[in-house]
Design an enzyme around this catalytic site. Structure first.
Site, PDB file in Angstrom:
ATOM      1  N   GLU A   6       0.842  -1.203   0.000  1.00 51.02           N
ATOM      2  CA  GLU A   6       0.000   0.000   0.000  1.00 51.02           C
ATOM      3  C   GLU A   6       0.876   1.252   0.000  1.00 51.02           C
ATOM      4  O   GLU A   6       2.019   1.233   0.477  1.00 51.02           O
ATOM      5  CB  GLU A   6      -0.889  -0.014   1.259  1.00 51.02           C
ATOM      6  CG  GLU A   6      -1.776   1.220   1.402  1.00 51.02           C
ATOM      7  CD  GLU A   6      -2.884   1.067   2.440  1.00 51.02           C
ATOM      8  OE1 GLU A   6      -2.839   0.120   3.234  1.00 51.02           O
ATOM      9  OE2 GLU A   6      -3.803   1.913   2.427  1.00 51.02           O
ATOM     10  N   ASN A  47     -12.377  -1.023  -0.833  1.00 56.09           N
ATOM     11  CA  ASN A  47     -11.701  -1.609   0.327  1.00 56.09           C
ATOM     12  C   ASN A  47     -12.401  -1.142   1.595  1.00 56.09           C
ATOM     13  O   ASN A  47     -12.717   0.042   1.742  1.00 56.09           O
ATOM     14  CB  ASN A  47     -10.240  -1.133   0.371  1.00 56.09           C
ATOM     15  CG  ASN A  47      -9.560  -1.484   1.693  1.00 56.09           C
ATOM     16  OD1 ASN A  47      -9.279  -2.648   1.946  1.00 56.09           O
ATOM     17  ND2 ASN A  47      -9.320  -0.484   2.546  1.00 56.09           N
ATOM     18  N   GLU A  48     -12.646  -2.053   2.487  1.00 51.46           N
ATOM     19  CA  GLU A  48     -13.239  -1.732   3.796  1.00 51.46           C
ATOM     20  C   GLU A  48     -14.346  -0.681   3.644  1.00 51.46           C
ATOM     21  O   GLU A  48     -14.313   0.388   4.275  1.00 51.46           O
ATOM     22  CB  GLU A  48     -12.161  -1.283   4.801  1.00 51.46           C
ATOM     23  CG  GLU A  48     -11.174  -2.402   5.098  1.00 51.46           C
ATOM     24  CD  GLU A  48     -10.282  -2.209   6.314  1.00 51.46           C
ATOM     25  OE1 GLU A  48     -10.234  -1.106   6.880  1.00 51.46           O
ATOM     26  OE2 GLU A  48      -9.625  -3.190   6.693  1.00 51.46           O
ATOM     27  N   TYR A  73      -6.794  -8.703  11.773  1.00 53.30           N
ATOM     28  CA  TYR A  73      -5.440  -8.481  12.279  1.00 53.30           C
ATOM     29  C   TYR A  73      -5.274  -9.116  13.664  1.00 53.30           C
ATOM     30  O   TYR A  73      -6.255  -9.297  14.395  1.00 53.30           O
ATOM     31  CB  TYR A  73      -5.156  -6.976  12.365  1.00 53.30           C
ATOM     32  CG  TYR A  73      -4.900  -6.357  11.006  1.00 53.30           C
ATOM     33  CD1 TYR A  73      -3.642  -6.450  10.420  1.00 53.30           C
ATOM     34  CD2 TYR A  73      -5.917  -5.717  10.293  1.00 53.30           C
ATOM     35  CE1 TYR A  73      -3.395  -5.903   9.168  1.00 53.30           C
ATOM     36  CE2 TYR A  73      -5.676  -5.167   9.033  1.00 53.30           C
ATOM     37  CZ  TYR A  73      -4.402  -5.269   8.489  1.00 53.30           C
ATOM     38  OH  TYR A  73      -4.152  -4.733   7.242  1.00 53.30           O
ATOM     39  N   GLU A 110      -6.226  -8.993   3.950  1.00 53.38           N
ATOM     40  CA  GLU A 110      -5.425  -8.290   4.951  1.00 53.38           C
ATOM     41  C   GLU A 110      -5.386  -9.138   6.209  1.00 53.38           C
ATOM     42  O   GLU A 110      -6.446  -9.405   6.803  1.00 53.38           O
ATOM     43  CB  GLU A 110      -6.004  -6.900   5.265  1.00 53.38           C
ATOM     44  CG  GLU A 110      -5.762  -5.902   4.157  1.00 53.38           C
ATOM     45  CD  GLU A 110      -6.169  -4.481   4.513  1.00 53.38           C
ATOM     46  OE1 GLU A 110      -6.128  -4.112   5.705  1.00 53.38           O
ATOM     47  OE2 GLU A 110      -6.549  -3.739   3.580  1.00 53.38           O
ATOM     48  N   GLN A 116       2.018  -6.054   5.680  1.00 53.36           N
ATOM     49  CA  GLN A 116       2.196  -5.754   4.265  1.00 53.36           C
ATOM     50  C   GLN A 116       3.596  -6.186   3.852  1.00 53.36           C
ATOM     51  O   GLN A 116       4.413  -6.526   4.692  1.00 53.36           O
ATOM     52  CB  GLN A 116       1.978  -4.278   4.019  1.00 53.36           C
ATOM     53  CG  GLN A 116       0.563  -3.794   4.366  1.00 53.36           C
ATOM     54  CD  GLN A 116       0.249  -2.395   3.832  1.00 53.36           C
ATOM     55  OE1 GLN A 116       1.013  -1.779   3.122  1.00 53.36           O
ATOM     56  NE2 GLN A 116      -0.931  -1.888   4.236  1.00 53.36           N
TER      57      GLN A 116
HETATM   58  O1  AHR Z   1      -3.033  -2.467   6.278  1.00 55.47           O
HETATM   59  C1  AHR Z   1      -3.281  -1.238   6.888  1.00 55.47           C
HETATM   60  C2  AHR Z   1      -4.733  -0.814   6.791  1.00 55.47           C
HETATM   61  O2  AHR Z   1      -5.529  -1.671   7.544  1.00 55.47           O
HETATM   62  C3  AHR Z   1      -5.352  -0.835   5.427  1.00 55.47           C
HETATM   63  O3  AHR Z   1      -5.088   0.299   4.691  1.00 55.47           O
HETATM   64  C4  AHR Z   1      -6.813  -0.922   5.731  1.00 55.47           C
HETATM   65  O4  AHR Z   1      -7.536  -1.545   4.718  1.00 55.47           O
HETATM   66  C5  AHR Z   1      -6.866  -1.652   7.056  1.00 55.47           C
HETATM   67  O5  AHR Z   1      -7.685  -1.061   7.960  1.00 55.47           O
END
Ligand code: AHR
Length: 510
Positions: free
Chosen positions: A42, A189-190, A256, A314, A363
């Protein structure tokens, strides 16, 4: 004396916890989609600028502006697909600002990530150059939040059409005659958050509308990914599958791993942690299994043939940013704990290969659970990189079921399974077994029954270290790296080994 020593050694061995495993080479399962080993880059912090792109005039050796050391390292990973340009950045990215002569490209403010000025020097052409240099497929994320349908439609034409048409001709004028291939495209995205704060039914309609104008030009077929849920938001998945399940090829999922599990306060340090934080990190990461099951169950309801893939685009660890760094750059170190997190997640994805069609760790460089860290001309490979490199052999192989009985790893009143495993058979007939020992204190003996497999040799590599916090730094880049593993033995069709404490192991049986 000798007797005493032997006795002590035997009693030590007897005290070692033991796991048993049956590797079912006789029950081949789904093909492990190579894309499970996908990456994500990103426009965030120094992932692109500094990490990948240094510019053609840089003193750092580069190919058309892309750093050579990073290209060489990424090639070893056989990266199957690369997601770009975001993340949250994707929904404020206007692709036309990133084409044409670099000095004429307009700048913008990267509002999500540190408020820095983005000069758009790394754009569509540079991205496809990177993909070609490392041999990966493009996974482009389109802008729904602040972009238009026309903008997305024209980008697809620009990238993939060979017609005598306005956008294809603009690409030619900018120096690229042939269309590229875009295999995967995400529509936003999101969209439940940074991508527009939409409600699921509204986004489902937006997905249908934008997707209608994402065209397959001759020679290019796009796998369309709809924006999926945040963690366990099953209502989002339900609404998307009910309202747009027929239009999509994949549905994303973001999740995450935070040691504290707390988004609002401290997430936990990447390097200064104790065993309690090691344990909670692994415990939180293992929740991925529950998410895969929950979202798959809903998808099964609407798509029993499993046509729609679950795209975990992600995932990874998210700690407090490195002290002294810009908090908006999400820069963090990577330790043996991250290696174990990677191994555990990759096993879960592989063991759900019937539904999981792609994943993209967040990432690739210098951001969150990165493969590679750079500082000016220096580069270091992280423990996570090494796991991805060791597990390469699973890419595109046929998954083999593993029946595992494992001791628990207990901390206080809580426990998780200590051992995790996955297996596959590759096109050459070699069987690969990967194992993780989540227990940082105790080696574990593993006895494996090989069902339907007569193996003559076993070879392996192990990633382990003396301390949980061990990591690679610019001063000591090889502190944590894979070593040959000679501790596995084949005897009368049985495989036995001792899995070191806090380790990730890959074995090949022939
Ligand atoms: O990976 C960092 C961020 O986490 C991304 O930009 C977003 O999609 C997510 O919230």
């Amino acid at each position: 004396m000798l007797v005493l020593c032997l006795g002590a050694a035997l009693s030590l061995r007897a005290a070692e916890p033991a796991a048993t495993l049956t590797l079912h080479a006789d029950q081949p399962g789904a093909v492990i989609n190579r894309n499970i080993y996908g990456q994500f880059a990103e426009h965030l912090g120094t992932c692109i600028y500094g990490g990948i792109w240094v510019g053609e005039d840089s003193s750092i050796p580069n190919t058309r502006g892309i750093r050579n050391d990073v290209i060489a390292a990424l090639k070893q990973l056989h990266v199957p697909a690369l997601r770009w340009p975001g993340g949250c950045f994707a929904d404020e990215y206007h692709w036309k600002d990133g084409i044409g002569p670099r000095e004429k490209r307009p700048a913008m403010i990267n509002t999500h990530w540190g408020g820095v000025v983005e000069n758009n020097h790394f754009g569509t052409h540079e991205f496809f150059d990177l993909c070609e240099l490392i041999g990966t497929d493009a996974y482009v994320c389109g802008n729904v939040g602040s972009g238009t349908v026309q903008e997305m439609m024209e980008w697809v034409e620009y990238m993939t059409s060979n017609a005598d048409s306005p956008m294809a001709n603009l690409r030619r004028a900018n120096g690229h005659k042939e269309a590229w291939k875009v295999k995967y495209l995400a529509v936003g995205n999101e969209s439940w958050g940074c991508g527009g704060n939409m409600r699921p039914e509204y986004y489902a309609d937006e997905f249908r509308r934008y997707n209608t104008f994402v065209k397959n030009y001759p020679g290019n077929k796009i796998y369309r990914v709809a924006g999926g849920s945040n963690g366990d938001d099953v209502a989002w998945t339900e609404a998307l599958m009910a309202n747009a399940g027929k239009q999509m090829d994949g549905l994303s999922l973001h999740n995450y791993t935070l040691p504290t599990g707390n988004w609002k306060g401290s997430k936990g340090s990447a390097t200064e942690f104790d065993e309690a934080a090691w344990f909670t990190t692994l415990k939180h990461t293992l929740q991925m299994e529950d998410l895969l099951k929950k979202h798959s169950a809903i998808m099964d309801k609407y798509d029993p043939e499993k046509r729609v893939g679950l795209v975990v685009d992600e995932w990874g660890t998210w700690y407090d940013a490195t002290p002294g760094s810009n908090p908006g750059f999400l820069q963090q170190q990577n330790t043996m704990r991250d290696a174990v997190v990677a191994g555990l997640n990759l096993h879960l994805f592989q063991n759900h290969a019937d539904r999981v069609s792609m994943t993209n760790i967040a990432q690739m460089i210098n951001v969150l659970q990165a493969m590679i860290l750079t500082d000016k001309d220096k580069m270091v490979l992280t423990p996570t990189y090494h796991v991805f490199e060791m597990y390469n052999v699973h890419q595109g192989a046929t998954s083999l079921p593993v029946q595992l009985t494992t001791p628990d790893y207990v901390v206080g009143t809580e426990k998780i399974p200590a051992v995790s495993a996955a297996a596959s058979r590759d096109a050459a007939g070699k069987v690969h077994l990967s194992l993780v020992n989540a227990n940082p204190n105790t080696p574990i003996t593993v006895s494996c029954t090989l069902a339907g497999l007569t193996a003559k040799t076993v070879t392996g590599r192990v990633l382990t270290s003396s301390a949980m916090q061990d990591r690679n730094t610019f001063a000591a880049p090889d502190a944590v790296k894979p070593q040959p593993f000679t501790g596995a033995k084949l005897d009368s069709g049985k495989l036995t080994l001792t899995l070191p404490a806090k380790s990730v192991l890959i074995l090949t049986l022939e």
